[in-house]
Design a protein around this motif. Structure first.
Motif, PDB file in Angstrom:
ATOM      1  N   ARG A  89       0.848  -1.193   0.000  1.00 41.45           N
ATOM      2  CA  ARG A  89       0.000   0.000   0.000  1.00 41.45           C
ATOM      3  C   ARG A  89       0.884   1.244   0.000  1.00 41.45           C
ATOM      4  O   ARG A  89       1.858   1.326   0.731  1.00 41.45           O
ATOM      5  CB  ARG A  89      -0.954  -0.005   1.191  1.00 41.45           C
ATOM      6  CG  ARG A  89      -1.982  -1.134   1.096  1.00 41.45           C
ATOM      7  CD  ARG A  89      -3.009  -1.069   2.191  1.00 41.45           C
ATOM      8  NE  ARG A  89      -3.959  -2.155   2.086  1.00 41.45           N
ATOM      9  CZ  ARG A  89      -5.063  -2.133   1.343  1.00 41.45           C
ATOM     10  NH1 ARG A  89      -5.332  -1.056   0.623  1.00 41.45           N
ATOM     11  NH2 ARG A  89      -5.880  -3.161   1.306  1.00 41.45           N
ATOM     12  N   ARG A  90       0.488   2.209  -0.791  1.00 44.89           N
ATOM     13  CA  ARG A  90       1.334   3.374  -1.069  1.00 44.89           C
ATOM     14  C   ARG A  90       1.824   4.065   0.194  1.00 44.89           C
ATOM     15  O   ARG A  90       3.010   4.383   0.333  1.00 44.89           O
ATOM     16  CB  ARG A  90       0.562   4.370  -1.944  1.00 44.89           C
ATOM     17  CG  ARG A  90       1.386   5.560  -2.415  1.00 44.89           C
ATOM     18  CD  ARG A  90       0.501   6.585  -3.116  1.00 44.89           C
ATOM     19  NE  ARG A  90      -0.198   6.001  -4.239  1.00 44.89           N
ATOM     20  CZ  ARG A  90       0.287   5.954  -5.476  1.00 44.89           C
ATOM     21  NH1 ARG A  90       1.484   6.424  -5.729  1.00 44.89           N
ATOM     22  NH2 ARG A  90      -0.411   5.424  -6.457  1.00 44.89           N
ATOM     23  N   SER A  91       0.929   4.315   1.151  1.00 42.29           N
ATOM     24  CA  SER A  91       1.315   5.059   2.349  1.00 42.29           C
ATOM     25  C   SER A  91       2.230   4.236   3.249  1.00 42.29           C
ATOM     26  O   SER A  91       3.036   4.796   3.998  1.00 42.29           O
ATOM     27  CB  SER A  91       0.066   5.490   3.128  1.00 42.29           C
ATOM     28  OG  SER A  91      -0.684   4.348   3.514  1.00 42.29           O
ATOM     29  N   HIS A  92       2.123   2.912   3.179  1.00 44.99           N
ATOM     30  CA  HIS A  92       2.864   2.063   4.104  1.00 44.99           C
ATOM     31  C   HIS A  92       4.302   1.816   3.660  1.00 44.99           C
ATOM     32  O   HIS A  92       5.213   1.820   4.482  1.00 44.99           O
ATOM     33  CB  HIS A  92       2.154   0.713   4.260  1.00 44.99           C
ATOM     34  CG  HIS A  92       0.813   0.812   4.921  1.00 44.99           C
ATOM     35  ND1 HIS A  92       0.180  -0.267   5.481  1.00 44.99           N
ATOM     36  CD2 HIS A  92      -0.016   1.860   5.100  1.00 44.99           C
ATOM     37  CE1 HIS A  92      -0.981   0.111   5.980  1.00 44.99           C
ATOM     38  NE2 HIS A  92      -1.123   1.384   5.743  1.00 44.99           N
ATOM     39  N   TYR A  93       4.521   1.577   2.364  1.00 46.11           N
ATOM     40  CA  TYR A  93       5.868   1.171   1.959  1.00 46.11           C
ATOM     41  C   TYR A  93       6.851   2.322   2.122  1.00 46.11           C
ATOM     42  O   TYR A  93       8.015   2.118   2.446  1.00 46.11           O
ATOM     43  CB  TYR A  93       5.893   0.640   0.513  1.00 46.11           C
ATOM     44  CG  TYR A  93       5.986   1.673  -0.568  1.00 46.11           C
ATOM     45  CD1 TYR A  93       4.849   2.240  -1.117  1.00 46.11           C
ATOM     46  CD2 TYR A  93       7.218   2.101  -1.065  1.00 46.11           C
ATOM     47  CE1 TYR A  93       4.932   3.196  -2.117  1.00 46.11           C
ATOM     48  CE2 TYR A  93       7.304   3.056  -2.055  1.00 46.11           C
ATOM     49  CZ  TYR A  93       6.156   3.597  -2.579  1.00 46.11           C
ATOM     50  OH  TYR A  93       6.245   4.546  -3.563  1.00 46.11           O
ATOM     51  N   ARG A  94       6.381   3.550   1.915  1.00 47.94           N
ATOM     52  CA  ARG A  94       7.277   4.698   2.096  1.00 47.94           C
ATOM     53  C   ARG A  94       7.676   4.830   3.560  1.00 47.94           C
ATOM     54  O   ARG A  94       8.829   5.116   3.890  1.00 47.94           O
ATOM     55  CB  ARG A  94       6.587   5.974   1.607  1.00 47.94           C
ATOM     56  CG  ARG A  94       7.499   7.199   1.616  1.00 47.94           C
ATOM     57  CD  ARG A  94       6.821   8.408   1.009  1.00 47.94           C
ATOM     58  NE  ARG A  94       6.549   8.221  -0.420  1.00 47.94           N
ATOM     59  CZ  ARG A  94       5.331   8.083  -0.932  1.00 47.94           C
ATOM     60  NH1 ARG A  94       4.280   8.110  -0.144  1.00 47.94           N
ATOM     61  NH2 ARG A  94       5.163   7.921  -2.225  1.00 47.94           N
ATOM     62  N   ASN A  95       6.739   4.583   4.460  1.00 46.15           N
ATOM     63  CA  ASN A  95       7.043   4.634   5.890  1.00 46.15           C
ATOM     64  C   ASN A  95       8.018   3.533   6.276  1.00 46.15           C
ATOM     65  O   ASN A  95       8.911   3.740   7.108  1.00 46.15           O
ATOM     66  CB  ASN A  95       5.760   4.502   6.700  1.00 46.15           C
ATOM     67  CG  ASN A  95       6.002   4.595   8.193  1.00 46.15           C
ATOM     68  OD1 ASN A  95       6.430   5.626   8.689  1.00 46.15           O
ATOM     69  ND2 ASN A  95       5.735   3.514   8.909  1.00 46.15           N
TER      70      ASN A  95
END
Length: 371
Positions: free
Chosen positions: A116-122
C-alpha cells in the motif's frame, strides 16, 4: 587469492539466515550459532558496511518452551509459537550485539506494510533512520498476526524484497547448504555452481526441497527464487552456509554468486509483483491488453470484458489477456460487485450516468506491474 568485487565493494548489505542455521534439532536457539553470526555481522560494521539482518527462527525458537517437538502445520499454532519465540530470538541477538556495542532494532513486516502506497514509504523511512542511528535492524515476517492471505510465505523472498526496499548493494542468503549444486549435494558427481550469470545457467539444475529437520519453510527453490527477484532488480546475491558466512562476506569465492541481471525498478511495484496473491482477475479485450502492455496505460472500464473473483478496492488483481493468461497485476480501484455495470463503457459515459466518482481508472498505471 581473488576476491569478489561485488561483495567487498558493498556498503549496505542484507543478510538472511534460516531457522536451521540458528536452532538445535529440538527447536531451541543455539547460542553458539547466534554468537558466531553476530561476530561476522559486527566485523562488517567495523569495516564500514551497513547491515540489515532478516532472521528466521521465531517459530522454531518457540517450540521447546511450548513443549512442541516439530513445527506445527496449522497457522494458529505457528502464530502462537512465533509469539513466544520472537522475543527469545531478538533478546538473544540483542545480548550478542551488545558485546560489540551495537544496538538491535526489531522490524516485523506483513505484505500490506509494503504494497500500500502510504505504508511502503514509511517502511523505507524507518529502515533509513535506524541505519542512520547505527542500529542493526532485525527483520522477520509478522508471523503472529499475518493470515495466510497476507503472508510472504518464506523469509528468502522477504529478504530479497527488503534488499530492494533498503537499496542494498548485496544480499547474502545463509543456509545449511554451502551453495547451489547442479543436483542433490549428496549425490555422487554433483558439482557446486560458483557463479550464476543468467537464468540459462539454471536450466540443467535439479533443485531440492526443504531440509529434513522440519524447522524451515523453504528449500533451495525458495533461495533461487529470491536470487532471481534480487538480481533482476540489480542486486547481486551470495548463497552459502552459515558456517561460511565470514569467508563469503570477506569476498572469498565460496558458495554461489548470482550476478545481477537487471536494474532497479520502483520498489512498490516489485513488491506488488512478488509479494502479493491476486484476489481476482480482470479479463481484457485485445486492444486493452496492447494499451496496458505496450503503452503502459492505465486500465479503463471500456477494455474489460469479464470480472472473476471477490475483491475490494485497493486489493491486488491479475489483469489477463482474452485467453486468461495474466499479463499484469495491479491494485484495483473498485469492489468486484461494482465492476459488472461498468464493463465496456467509456469514462465519459460513466461520469455522465453514474457521477464523477466513476470516471476514475479501474487500475492506475502507477499501481500496475507487468508480469
Amino acid at each position: 587469492m581473488n576476491t569478489r568485487a561485488e561483495v567487498t565493494g558493498a556498503k549496505r548489505i542484507v543478510v538472511k539466515v534460516g531457522s536451521s542455521s540458528l536452532t538445535t534439532a529440538a527447536g531451541g536457539i543455539d547460542p553458539g550459532r547466534v554468537r558466531d553470526l553476530v561476530d561476522v555481522l559486527a566485523k562488517l560494521r567495523v569495516n564500514g558496511a551497513e547491515v540489515v539482518l532478516v532472521s528466521s527462527g521465531a517459530i522454531a525458537a518457540g517450540l521447546a518452551p511450548l513443549g512442541l517437538k516439530r513445527r506445527p502445520k496449522v497457522l494458529p499454532a505457528q502464530q502462537a509459537a512465533a509469539s513466544v519465540g520472537q522475543g527469545l530470538l531478538v533478546h538473544r541477538y540483542t545480548e550478542e550485539l551488545a558485546r560489540h556495542g551495537v544496538i538491535a532494532g526489531q522490524i516485523l513486516l506483513t505484505v500490506d506494510d509494503v504494497t500500500r502506497r502510504s505504508h511502503y514509504r514509511n517502511a523505507y523511512q524507518t529502515f533509513a533512520k535506524l541505519l542512520e542511528y547505527g542500529v542493526l535492524p532485525i527483520v522477520n515476517e509478522n508471523d503472529t498476526v499475518a493470515t495466510s492471505e497476507i503472508r510472504f510465505g518464506d523469509n528468502d523472498r522477504l529478504a530479497a524484497l527488503v534488499a530492494h526496499l533498503v537499496h542494498a548493494d548485496l544480499l547474502v542468503l545463509l543456509s545449511d547448504v554451502d551453495g547451489l549444486y547442479d543436483a542433490n549435494p549428496g549425490d555422487p558427481g554433483s558439482s557446486l555452481l560458483s557463479d550464476v550469470r543468467s537464468v540459462e545457467d539454471l536450466d540443467e539444475v535439479r533443485i531440492g526441497k526443504a531440509g529434513s529437520a522440519g524447522l524451515g519453510t523453504g528449500g533451495m527453490q525458495t533461495k533461487v527464487d529470491a536470487a532471481r527477484i534480487a538480481t533482476g532488480a540489480g542486486i547481486p546475491v551470495v548463497l552459502t552456509s552459515a558456517d561460511n558466512a565470514g569467508r563469503a562476506l570477506a569476498g572469498e569465492p565460496v558458495g554461489t554468486l548470482f550476478h545481477s541481471t537487471g536494474r532497479r525498478r520502483p520498489t512498490r511495484l516489485l513488491w506488488l509483483a512478488h509479494a502479493t496473491e491476486p484476489k481476482g482477475t480482470l479479463v481484457l479485450d485485445a486492444g486493452a491488453v496492447r494499451a496496458v502492455v505496450e503503452r503502459r496505460a492505465s486500465l479503463l472500464a471500456a477494455g474489460i470484458t469479464a470480472v472473476e473473483g471477490t475483491f475490494h478496492a485497493g486489493e491486488p488483481v491479475d489483469i489477463a489477456a482474452p485467453d486468461g493468461t495474466p499479463v499484469a497485476r495491479g491494485l484495483v480501484n473498485f469492489d468486484a460487485e461494482e465492476l459488472p455495470q461498468l464493463l465496456g463503457r467509456t469514462s465519459s459515459d460513466l461520469k455522465r450516468e453514474l457521477g464523477a466518482g466513476y470516471e476514475r481508472e479501474v487500475v492506475h498505471r502507477d499501481d500496475l506491474v507487468l508480469l
